[in-house]
Scaffold this motif. Sequence first.
Motif, PDB file in Angstrom:
ATOM      1  N   ASP A   7       8.423   0.595 101.655  1.00  0.00           N
ATOM      2  CA  ASP A   7       7.246   1.323 101.192  1.00  0.00           C
ATOM      3  C   ASP A   7       6.557   1.963 102.401  1.00  0.00           C
ATOM      4  O   ASP A   7       5.434   1.623 102.745  1.00  0.00           O
ATOM      5  CB  ASP A   7       6.297   0.373 100.457  1.00  0.00           C
ATOM      6  CG  ASP A   7       5.174   1.110  99.756  1.00  0.00           C
ATOM      7  OD1 ASP A   7       5.324   2.332  99.521  1.00  0.00           O
ATOM      8  OD2 ASP A   7       4.145   0.479  99.465  1.00  0.00           O
ATOM      9  N   ASP A   8       7.286   2.898 103.041  1.00  0.00           N
ATOM     10  CA  ASP A   8       6.753   3.508 104.257  1.00  0.00           C
ATOM     11  C   ASP A   8       6.538   5.013 104.127  1.00  0.00           C
ATOM     12  O   ASP A   8       6.261   5.694 105.104  1.00  0.00           O
ATOM     13  CB  ASP A   8       7.672   3.213 105.444  1.00  0.00           C
ATOM     14  CG  ASP A   8       9.089   3.712 105.226  1.00  0.00           C
ATOM     15  OD1 ASP A   8       9.348   4.409 104.221  1.00  0.00           O
ATOM     16  OD2 ASP A   8       9.953   3.411 106.068  1.00  0.00           O
ATOM     17  N   GLY A   9       6.696   5.537 102.911  1.00  0.00           N
ATOM     18  CA  GLY A   9       6.466   6.954 102.680  1.00  0.00           C
ATOM     19  C   GLY A   9       7.652   7.852 102.989  1.00  0.00           C
ATOM     20  O   GLY A   9       7.591   9.053 102.742  1.00  0.00           O
ATOM     21  N   ASN A  10       8.728   7.307 103.538  1.00  0.00           N
ATOM     22  CA  ASN A  10       9.923   8.107 103.828  1.00  0.00           C
ATOM     23  C   ASN A  10      10.765   8.282 102.576  1.00  0.00           C
ATOM     24  O   ASN A  10      10.666   7.508 101.625  1.00  0.00           O
ATOM     25  CB  ASN A  10      10.763   7.442 104.919  1.00  0.00           C
ATOM     26  CG  ASN A  10      10.076   7.488 106.263  1.00  0.00           C
ATOM     27  OD1 ASN A  10       9.339   8.418 106.566  1.00  0.00           O
ATOM     28  ND2 ASN A  10      10.302   6.472 107.071  1.00  0.00           N
ATOM     29  N   ARG A  11      11.634   9.293 102.591  1.00  0.00           N
ATOM     30  CA  ARG A  11      12.546   9.568 101.476  1.00  0.00           C
ATOM     31  C   ARG A  11      13.771   8.689 101.630  1.00  0.00           C
ATOM     32  O   ARG A  11      14.392   8.657 102.688  1.00  0.00           O
ATOM     33  CB  ARG A  11      12.941  11.049 101.506  1.00  0.00           C
ATOM     34  CG  ARG A  11      14.053  11.428 100.573  1.00  0.00           C
ATOM     35  CD  ARG A  11      13.539  11.542  99.152  1.00  0.00           C
ATOM     36  NE  ARG A  11      14.479  12.264  98.328  1.00  0.00           N
ATOM     37  CZ  ARG A  11      15.182  11.688  97.360  1.00  0.00           C
ATOM     38  NH1 ARG A  11      15.031  10.410  97.116  1.00  0.00           N
ATOM     39  NH2 ARG A  11      16.003  12.390  96.638  1.00  0.00           N
ATOM     40  N   TYR A  12      14.120   7.952 100.568  1.00  0.00           N
ATOM     41  CA  TYR A  12      15.324   7.123 100.555  1.00  0.00           C
ATOM     42  C   TYR A  12      16.202   7.555  99.392  1.00  0.00           C
ATOM     43  O   TYR A  12      15.709   7.951  98.346  1.00  0.00           O
ATOM     44  CB  TYR A  12      14.976   5.633 100.443  1.00  0.00           C
ATOM     45  CG  TYR A  12      14.313   5.114 101.695  1.00  0.00           C
ATOM     46  CD1 TYR A  12      15.076   4.663 102.760  1.00  0.00           C
ATOM     47  CD2 TYR A  12      12.931   5.124 101.834  1.00  0.00           C
ATOM     48  CE1 TYR A  12      14.486   4.217 103.928  1.00  0.00           C
ATOM     49  CE2 TYR A  12      12.329   4.676 102.994  1.00  0.00           C
ATOM     50  CZ  TYR A  12      13.105   4.228 104.039  1.00  0.00           C
ATOM     51  OH  TYR A  12      12.528   3.794 105.197  1.00  0.00           O
TER      52      TYR A  12
END
Length: 145
Positions: free
Chosen positions: A121-126
Amino acid sequence: MKRILSLFLLILITSCERNGTNRNPFLQEIGFRFDANLNLPLYSPLTNTGNAVLIENNGVGTRGVFIINTGFNQFRAFEASCPNHAPNNCSTMTLNGQTATCSCEDYQYSLFTGQQLNRPDDGNRYYDMLEYRATFNGSTVSVSN
């Protein structure tokens, strides 16, 4: 008449919605076809619902393919290279029951859905796993892209 046709074409062109897909920038989608004969001991686990196998043959996917029996003669197939970084020496995922694990970051993916189970839950796209077409005919599962 020509003016009405031009107006119609202009409206048609500008009203089209662009439904672009979110392509995974880390994985190339290469063309291949592989047949797994379930009568062979290597693929016989696929005769039972919930069982999965890893196919690591050259030319099958980027780093291989996971195939899982999801029940009722339905099968799903996913790329074995972790979808969240470029292929490297640790990106081939390992099979752990109904889960695939990337040893680089310990990301885990469901082989039933292809979804990442422990998404940070770090705001990056996965990205979820890259799925291939899997069809069942008689005693053979065909995987292709």
